[in-house]
Design a protein around this motif. Structure first.
Motif, short mmCIF file in Angstrom:
data_model
loop_
_atom_site.label_atom_id
_atom_site.label_comp_id
_atom_site.label_asym_id
_atom_site.label_seq_id
_atom_site.Cartn_x
_atom_site.Cartn_y
_atom_site.Cartn_z
N CYS A 1 0.89 -3.84 5.94
CA CYS A 1 0.87 -2.64 5.11
C CYS A 1 -0.78 -2.01 5.37
O CYS A 1 -1.77 -2.43 5.33
N GLN A 2 -0.76 -0.71 5.91
CA GLN A 2 -1.96 -0.05 6.46
C GLN A 2 -2.91 0.03 5.50
O GLN A 2 -4.05 -0.14 5.38
N LEU A 3 -2.41 0.68 3.92
CA LEU A 3 -3.47 0.80 2.97
C LEU A 3 -3.93 -0.42 2.32
O LEU A 3 -5.10 -0.38 1.93
N GLY A 4 -3.09 -1.37 2.40
CA GLY A 4 -3.66 -2.76 1.84
C GLY A 4 -4.64 -3.19 2.70
O GLY A 4 -5.65 -3.95 2.30
N ALA A 5 -4.49 -3.19 4.02
CA ALA A 5 -5.30 -3.57 5.20
C ALA A 5 -6.63 -2.91 4.89
O ALA A 5 -7.78 -3.54 5.17
N ILE A 6 -6.58 -1.52 4.82
CA ILE A 6 -7.75 -0.81 4.61
C ILE A 6 -8.82 -1.34 3.30
O ILE A 6 -9.95 -1.37 3.30
#
Ligand SMILES: [Zn+2]
Ligand SMILES: [Zn+2]
Length: 428
Positions: free
Chosen positions: A394-399
């Motif tokens: 998940c991109q936003l989770g990774a950020i």
């Protein structure tokens, strides 16, 4: 065929007078020396410092109508059949010939060839790029910059361009094309995923390795590179995600909406032990990692008329009053099976529905298969979570994890449990 630029340069130099060769060589070494001095204090700088195998990427497919105009930052050569044309600065107009082949116009000269045309920057162009402008009827031509070489052919009457580019240089653009954030650990995780995907999926298309669309990975050329994407690729060079010593199968998406899912529920096929549903929550409690995203919760409506034509066009069920019903959900809560009742009964997956709506009504309407659906009023009302297919990272989770101080290795192991980051030893 995977040719190296250095080899082509040798062929090219053979065809030129010795004085010119000497001049070009002098400029080349001057620029190289200058560049080397330039990077001693700044290890981030130049994309061309990467040394890796080439990948073949078909670019701009479906966007070229009449032809293309190629220029470069610095001199370049146009190679086809036994010809090797040195071009100082003129434009090279390329169109598809009627009945096959290509027509080239360079500085008042016209050439016709049935062979593939290769366009290569000469070494003195240094960090330059080849510039492709779409020769469509437009006051302002759209230009794209590419590193590496271009191989141009006539593909069923249309000019087709394949960008032959070293993998690591390709990744500098892919990472920036797919993600934009100041969070460097998240960017490095993206670089590993992009490289892992590229290594594992090379040759995904019959005549070339990758397209430049999200089907493979979004690749917008050198114009999209950023200093952060270059740093992320450089600081992870050669590293991929491994499971049991083999290159992992990786996927990523924008926002999971709370929990990721397994690829088998989305596309069918194989299960992977490291691609199970993962709760996108800070371990030990706390809110959802991607909870601040505007895609985390969404609402949408689809009118009865829109739904009727959508069902008819995408799934071939045409009947007034055709009904749609959610039948099964996967362990993450995503819609797994939906039933369409019309003149006939059809069962589709939630992902098939998401894609069908995206194609017909735009991708901002049904953002994921994690949704509730109510029928009433003038149609269907949806309340959903997340954006994208929901498999893998998940991109936003990774950020958010990067913001919390996690390393790129920890971020990747969170979304792909059991994997390790390691050097990829073999040939890509
Ligand atoms: Zn593709
Ligand atoms: Zn998430």
């Amino acid at each position: 065929m995977r040719t190296k630029r250095r080899v082509n340069m040798r062929c090219f130099l053979k065809r030129f007078p010795k004085k010119l060769v000497f001049a070009i060589t002098l400029i080349f070494f001057t620029i190289t020396l200058w560049g080397d001095i330039g990077i001693t204090g700044d290890m981030v700088g130049r994309v061309s410092d990467f040394n890796s195998k080439d990948v073949n990427v078909r670019v701009l497919e479906g966007r070229i109508t009449t032809g293309v105009v190629v220029t470069a930052v610095g001199p370049y050569s146009v190679i086809f059949g036994s010809k090797n044309i040195f071009v100082e600065s003129e434009k090279c107009f390329i169109t598809a010939g009627v009945g096959g082949g290509l027509i080239l116009k360079i500085g008042g000269r016209e050439f016709r060839t049935s062979k593939a045309v290769k366009i290569v920057l000469v070494a003195s162009a240094g960090e330059g790029t080849l510039i492709v402008a779409l020769d469509n009827v437009s006051a302002k031509p759209i230009t794209h910059n590419y590193r590496g070489e271009l191989k141009i052919t006539n593909d069923a009457g249309v000019v087709a361009i394949i960008n032959i580019i070293p993998l690591e240089e390709y990744l500098c653009s892919v990472v920036a094309s797919e993600m934009s954030t100041n969070e460097m650990e998240a960017m490095k995780a993206q670089a590993i995923l992009a490289r892992t995907f590229a290594v594992r999926n090379r040759g995904r298309h019959k005549k070339y390795d990758f397209c430049d669309k999200t089907h493979c990975q979004h690749y917008g050329g050198a114009g999209l590179e950023t200093s952060r994407s270059i740093t992320a690729v450089r600081e992870t060079t050669g590293k991929v995600l491994l499971f049991d010593g083999a290159v992992a199968s990786v996927f990523y998406h924008a926002c999971c909406g709370g929990m990721t899912t397994s690829p088998a529920y989305v596309w069918g096929g194989d299960e992977f032990p490291y691609l199970k549903p993962v709760k996108c929550q800070r371990p030990g409690g706390g809110g959802y990692l991607c909870g601040k995203s505007r895609h985390f919760r969404w609402e949408a409506t689809i009118t009865s008329d829109e739904m009727r034509s959508l069902i008819a066009d995408a799934f071939g069920v045409s009947a007034r009053g055709a009904k749609l019903k959610i039948m099964l959900r996967d362990p993450s809560g995503r819609v797994f099976e939906m039933e369409i009742m019309g003149t006939e009964r059809r069962v589709i997956t939630g992902e098939e529905f998401r894609i069908a709506v995206g194609r017909a009504l735009g991708w901002g309407r049904i953002k994921s298969a994690l949704f509730e659906m109510k029928i009433g009023g003038d149609g269907y009302r949806f309340g959903g979570s997340g954006l994208g297919h929901g498999v893998g990272r998940c991109q936003l989770g990774a950020i958010e994890l990067s913001r919390l101080g996690w390393s790129y290795v920890d971020i990747l192991q969170f979304y792909f449990p059991g994997t390790v980051v390691g050097e990829f030893g073999g040939e890509i």
